[in-house]
Design a protein around this motif. Structure first.
Motif, PDB file in Angstrom:
ATOM      1  N   ALA A 147     -55.580   1.872  -6.501  1.00  0.00           N
ATOM      2  CA  ALA A 147     -56.261   2.369  -7.263  1.00  0.00           C
ATOM      3  C   ALA A 147     -55.733   2.553  -8.483  1.00  0.00           C
ATOM      4  O   ALA A 147     -56.243   2.558  -9.587  1.00  0.00           O
ATOM      5  CB  ALA A 147     -57.147   3.500  -6.618  1.00  0.00           C
ATOM      6  N   LEU A 194     -53.397   0.790 -10.157  1.00  0.00           N
ATOM      7  CA  LEU A 194     -52.971  -0.398 -10.956  1.00  0.00           C
ATOM      8  C   LEU A 194     -54.565  -0.653 -11.661  1.00  0.00           C
ATOM      9  O   LEU A 194     -54.621  -0.857 -13.009  1.00  0.00           O
ATOM     10  CB  LEU A 194     -52.832  -1.583 -10.184  1.00  0.00           C
ATOM     11  N   PRO A 195     -55.580  -0.742 -10.955  1.00  0.00           N
ATOM     12  CA  PRO A 195     -56.986  -1.035 -11.754  1.00  0.00           C
ATOM     13  C   PRO A 195     -57.184   0.161 -12.847  1.00  0.00           C
ATOM     14  O   PRO A 195     -57.863  -0.084 -13.829  1.00  0.00           O
ATOM     15  CB  PRO A 195     -57.892  -1.356 -10.646  1.00  0.00           C
ATOM     16  N   ALA A 196     -57.023   1.455 -12.372  1.00  0.00           N
ATOM     17  CA  ALA A 196     -57.606   2.631 -13.039  1.00  0.00           C
ATOM     18  C   ALA A 196     -56.471   2.490 -14.282  1.00  0.00           C
ATOM     19  O   ALA A 196     -57.238   2.660 -15.534  1.00  0.00           O
ATOM     20  CB  ALA A 196     -57.144   3.951 -12.547  1.00  0.00           C
ATOM     21  N   THR A 197     -55.246   2.407 -14.458  1.00  0.00           N
ATOM     22  CA  THR A 197     -54.612   2.182 -15.581  1.00  0.00           C
ATOM     23  C   THR A 197     -54.768   1.190 -16.542  1.00  0.00           C
ATOM     24  O   THR A 197     -54.940   1.299 -17.795  1.00  0.00           O
ATOM     25  CB  THR A 197     -53.047   2.221 -15.015  1.00  0.00           C
ATOM     26  N   VAL A 198     -54.883  -0.083 -15.744  1.00  0.00           N
ATOM     27  CA  VAL A 198     -55.489  -1.242 -16.726  1.00  0.00           C
ATOM     28  C   VAL A 198     -56.875  -1.037 -17.489  1.00  0.00           C
ATOM     29  O   VAL A 198     -57.128  -1.061 -18.792  1.00  0.00           O
ATOM     30  CB  VAL A 198     -55.350  -2.518 -15.680  1.00  0.00           C
ATOM     31  N   LEU A 199     -57.620  -0.497 -16.632  1.00  0.00           N
ATOM     32  CA  LEU A 199     -59.145  -0.349 -17.243  1.00  0.00           C
ATOM     33  C   LEU A 199     -58.908   0.665 -18.021  1.00  0.00           C
ATOM     34  O   LEU A 199     -59.549   0.534 -19.248  1.00  0.00           O
ATOM     35  CB  LEU A 199     -60.139   0.128 -16.168  1.00  0.00           C
ATOM     36  N   PRO A 209     -65.132  -0.266 -19.169  1.00  0.00           N
ATOM     37  CA  PRO A 209     -63.756   0.009 -18.596  1.00  0.00           C
ATOM     38  C   PRO A 209     -63.302   1.375 -18.325  1.00  0.00           C
ATOM     39  O   PRO A 209     -62.952   1.611 -17.380  1.00  0.00           O
ATOM     40  CB  PRO A 209     -62.791  -0.733 -19.433  1.00  0.00           C
ATOM     41  N   LEU A 223     -65.449   2.376 -15.235  1.00  0.00           N
ATOM     42  CA  LEU A 223     -64.939   1.586 -13.865  1.00  0.00           C
ATOM     43  C   LEU A 223     -63.384   2.206 -13.570  1.00  0.00           C
ATOM     44  O   LEU A 223     -63.233   2.294 -12.527  1.00  0.00           O
ATOM     45  CB  LEU A 223     -64.817   0.141 -14.348  1.00  0.00           C
ATOM     46  N   GLY A 224     -62.855   2.684 -14.703  1.00  0.00           N
ATOM     47  CA  GLY A 224     -61.479   3.212 -14.440  1.00  0.00           C
ATOM     48  C   GLY A 224     -61.648   4.590 -13.872  1.00  0.00           C
ATOM     49  O   GLY A 224     -60.786   5.005 -12.900  1.00  0.00           O
ATOM     50  N   CYS A 260     -62.404   4.183 -10.141  1.00  0.00           N
ATOM     51  CA  CYS A 260     -60.939   4.089  -9.297  1.00  0.00           C
ATOM     52  C   CYS A 260     -59.965   5.412  -9.283  1.00  0.00           C
ATOM     53  O   CYS A 260     -59.765   5.720  -8.079  1.00  0.00           O
ATOM     54  CB  CYS A 260     -59.872   3.089 -10.071  1.00  0.00           C
TER      55      CYS A 260
END
Length: 754
Positions: free
Chosen positions: A371, A373-378, A403, A406-407, A410
């Protein structure tokens, strides 16, 4: 093979240089160290002809030592008070004392200043400072010479926008996301911080090297998709990293994270032909030269250790496992192996900081890792959209919310993993204190690594080696574990460090908690061990070491009433605690008695403020220090206002005296009835009256004390108890007392009884 041989000498000399700079940074030499530079340079040039690598090492080290010594001198400054003027480029979150650590960029370098307040980042400030170890301290607020410019204001608005968009999700993930993305940890509550710490996820609660690495690698890989070459990919990754650090802040932790991220980016984006040893060593050399204060940072040690393990160990394991587990996607193996290797590598350092080991830390890291990776990117995408929206691009402020939501979802998964794993049995098992515990963890780690290496090489000796490692670990945990109290305990003096927390057993899961200590987790553990589910809370007075940990008492429990002295019942501290917990305030004063589930509780102190001032009127004539104006009544925190309780429960009588001093003790001694158990006033301070201890006539004494710089408990306090057993929570752990003054302790400390 020949290429590796050519690369290795250069990598080795950089490694030696990095270790040498680390040693000099720890030693923190004065300006005299500059006198060693010319001889080192001359010796280096003399060695160039016959011992080229040694000569280069000496010259490079001499140059970097010059930079490091200059930066150390700039950070330390003169011993006398002096004015520090520069741009505040970052600050830490205020601690319990309310003070912050400012990072000030001056004309001579970076200076760390401990300040009672934090000016806006980007402001041109001036502070009157004095030397304090390797940093400076200012007793006054920073004087703002020039307000932040437009860029810094945009940065502040951007951070606030991300926080607003994240918190709009309405769950705990929204509180974590700003910390994970830009290091804004203010929305996180005490329980979230503690859960993350217990399961070794603190590197996620605030921006760390992994988050900066994800952003910089992502930018570099995106450039690669646009057919950019290796150098362009590296350049894009580095520039993105620098811009990201500007948003996060230029405090040492962010600079350290950026350095480690750039090291990883160079290795992976360069596409081969570069030594990881050289990159890691070069990064450490540069960081320790320009920010030498990192040498004493535990976070820096953890970053170096975890990054080194990821760069050197993970690729070997991945290659081996990919051959034997070809069905499993590499990304899945990486998601499991990376947190496992990083956690194991950091274990010796972690147990040196906090001598506890968690059975679920590796599992929590493995479950949370997917989680991150997607949390950081979002979160980063939301930040970019929000930043452009603040510049006037239409529609992007609204787009930033998607985002962020969504983040936050995560991040909610990460918080949930931390909370569940922290609540499982064995989440925080006691481990020997350093240096024994650190050496034991390091030895077991080496043994485990040797066993796993043999298993990877298909050698059967690996199995018994791993089994022996597991058995030794279990043995250390079993031998060092704390012992819970028996079911018939009547009162527990909790081990909460340098502070005080006492729990009275009212039966059937009900209790009366007197003070909470400074941190929430120790009192939470103590209440769990005692099986307390419903309770009333008594705060003797609002010093942090008696009241700041109150949040831990409410975790999965019901707080009904809050008992405080009537002298402070209208204070801001009481209002804040009531707002957080919803408890009903019950002001109390000397002379009040009550029965609670068979316990008879008598309030011996303090008298109402007006009465106390009348009693001391003759002493206070002409003494301004003892005058209390009307504007301070009900708000001022004073030790002499500590509640003192005398409790009788099932044949056991005991005294909980808070932090009262010599004068109050002397007054109470005139009419005090003897008790079976006496908890030492003020953690064993020398501000005492021997008559008070004599009048109490206790059969058992306890010091609620932890590591401190006050000398508690003092020899005078220890002698005051006389020839009776006296226990210390810093040595014995939590003390449980039963009928007839019998007791048990969480740790074996029979040799420590006074």
């Amino acid at each position: 093979m020949r290429g590796a041989a050519k690369v290795w000498p250069g990598s080795f000399r950089l490694l030696i240089c990095a270790l040498s700079l680390w040693i000099t940074a720890l030693a923190a030499p004065g300006p005299w160290a500059l006198f060693t530079v010319p001889p080192l340079v001359c010796l280096g040039f003399l060695c160039l002809r016959r011992h080229h690598h040694l000569g280069v090492l000496l010259i490079v080290f001499a140059c970097l030592l010059t930079v490091q010594t200059t930066m150390l001198g700039s950070a330390r400054g003169p011993d006398e008070a002096t004015e520090v003027e520069g741009i505040a480029v970052g600050h830490s979150q205020p601690g319990d004392s309310g003070w912050s650590r400012l990072t000030v960029l001056t004309s001579t370098g970076i200076t760390e200043v401990l300040s009672p307040s934090a000016p806006p980042d980007g402001a041109h400030v001036s502070l009157r400072t004095e030397a304090l170890d390797d940093i400076r301290i200012s007793n006054d607020d920073a004087r703002i010479i020039r307000a932040p410019n437009g860029v810094w204001k945009w940065r502040a608005d951007l951070r606030l926008q991300l926080r607003h968009d994240s918190l709009a999700s309405g769950h705990s993930g929204g509180a974590l996301l700003p910390g994970l993305v830009v290091g804004d940890t203010e929305p996180q509550d005490a329980r979230m911080e503690d859960d993350m710490r217990v399961v070794s996820l603190t590197h996620i609660s605030a921006v760390s090297g992994s988050n900066v690495t994800i952003v910089s690698l992502g930018a570099g890989l995106l450039a690669g998709l646009c057919r950019a070459g290796p150098r362009t990919r590296v350049g894009v990754g580095v520039l993105t990293c620098v811009g990201y650090v500007f948003i996060v802040g230029f405090e040492p932790s962010a600079i350290r994270a950026a350095g480690m991220a750039i090291a990883v980016a160079l290795v992976f984006l360069r596409g081969g032909g570069i030594s990881p040893v050289a990159v890691m060593s070069s990064t450490v050399c540069i960081l320790l030269s320009f920010v030498p204060v990192l040498a004493t940072s535990v976070g820096f040690v953890l970053s170096v250790v975890s990054t080194a393990a990821i760069l050197f160990v993970v690729p070997i394991i991945l290659r081996r496992l990919s051959l034997h587990l070809s069905i499993v996607p590499t990304i899945v193996i990486s998601a499991l192996i990376v947190p496992l290797v990083a956690q194991l590598a950091c274990t010796p350092v972690l147990v040196a900081i906090d001598p506890r080991i968690g059975l679920w830390s590796v599992a929590a890291n493995a479950l949370a890792a997917p989680a991150v990776l997607p949390a950081t990117v979002l979160g980063f995408v939301s930040m970019v959209c929000g930043g452009l929206g603040l510049l006037g691009v239409p529609g992007l402020l609204w787009c930033a919310q998607v985002p962020a939501w969504l983040g936050s979802l995560c991040a909610w998964w990460i918080v949930g993993v931390a909370r569940i794993c922290a609540g499982l049995p064995g989440a925080a098992l006691d481990w020997p204190k350093p240096p024994v515990g650190t050496l034991a963890a390091l030895g077991l780690l080496i043994l485990l690594a040797a066993g796993l290496w043999m298993l990877v090489r298909r050698k059967l000796w690996g199995i018994p080696t791993v089994v022996v490692c597991i058995c030794l670990t279990a043995l250390i945990i079993v031998v060092g574990r704390t012992k819970p109290p028996a079911d018939d305990w009547l009162v527990m003096i909790c081990d909460v460090g340098q502070g005080s927390a006492t729990v009275i057993n009212l039966g059937e899961g009900a209790g009366l908690v007197v003070d909470t200590g400074k941190d929430p987790k120790p009192v939470d553990v103590c209440l769990d061990e005692g099986g307390i589910e419903d309770f009333d809370l008594v705060i003797s007075h609002f010093d942090a070491d008696h009241s700041a940990g109150y949040a831990g008492t409410t975790w999965s429990r019901t707080l009904h009433r809050l008992w405080v002295s009537s002298n402070v019942s209208e204070g801001a501290e009481v209002r804040g605690l009531v707002a957080d917990t919803g408890a009903k305030v019950v002001p109390t004063t000397r002379g009040r008695s009550l029965d609670a589930a068979g316990a008879r509780i008598e309030v011996l102190w303090p008298p109402a403020r007006e009465t106390a001032e009348t009693d001391r009127g003759e002493e206070a004539d002409g003494n301004e220090e003892t005058d209390v104006g009307e504007e301070t009544v009900g708000t001022e925190v004073r030790n002499e206002d500590s509640l003192v309780l005398r409790v009788e429960l099932e044949g056991l009588s005991f005294l909980v005296p808070g932090d009262i001093g010599e004068d109050e003790q002397f007054i109470l001694a005139q009419s005090l009835e003897p008790v079976d158990l006496l908890i030492a006033p003020h953690h064993g301070s020398s501000d005492l009256a021997e008559d008070f201890f004599t009048a109490a006539g206790a059969r058992l004494g306890v010091f609620s004390v932890g590591e401190n710089s006050y000398g508690h408990p003092t020899p005078r306090a220890q002698r005051a108890f006389g020839p009776v057993p006296v226990l210390r929570t810093d040595r014995c752990g939590t003390v449980a007392v039963y009928a007839h003054a019998k007791y048990s302790t969480a740790r074996d400390c029979h040799g420590d009884e006074q």
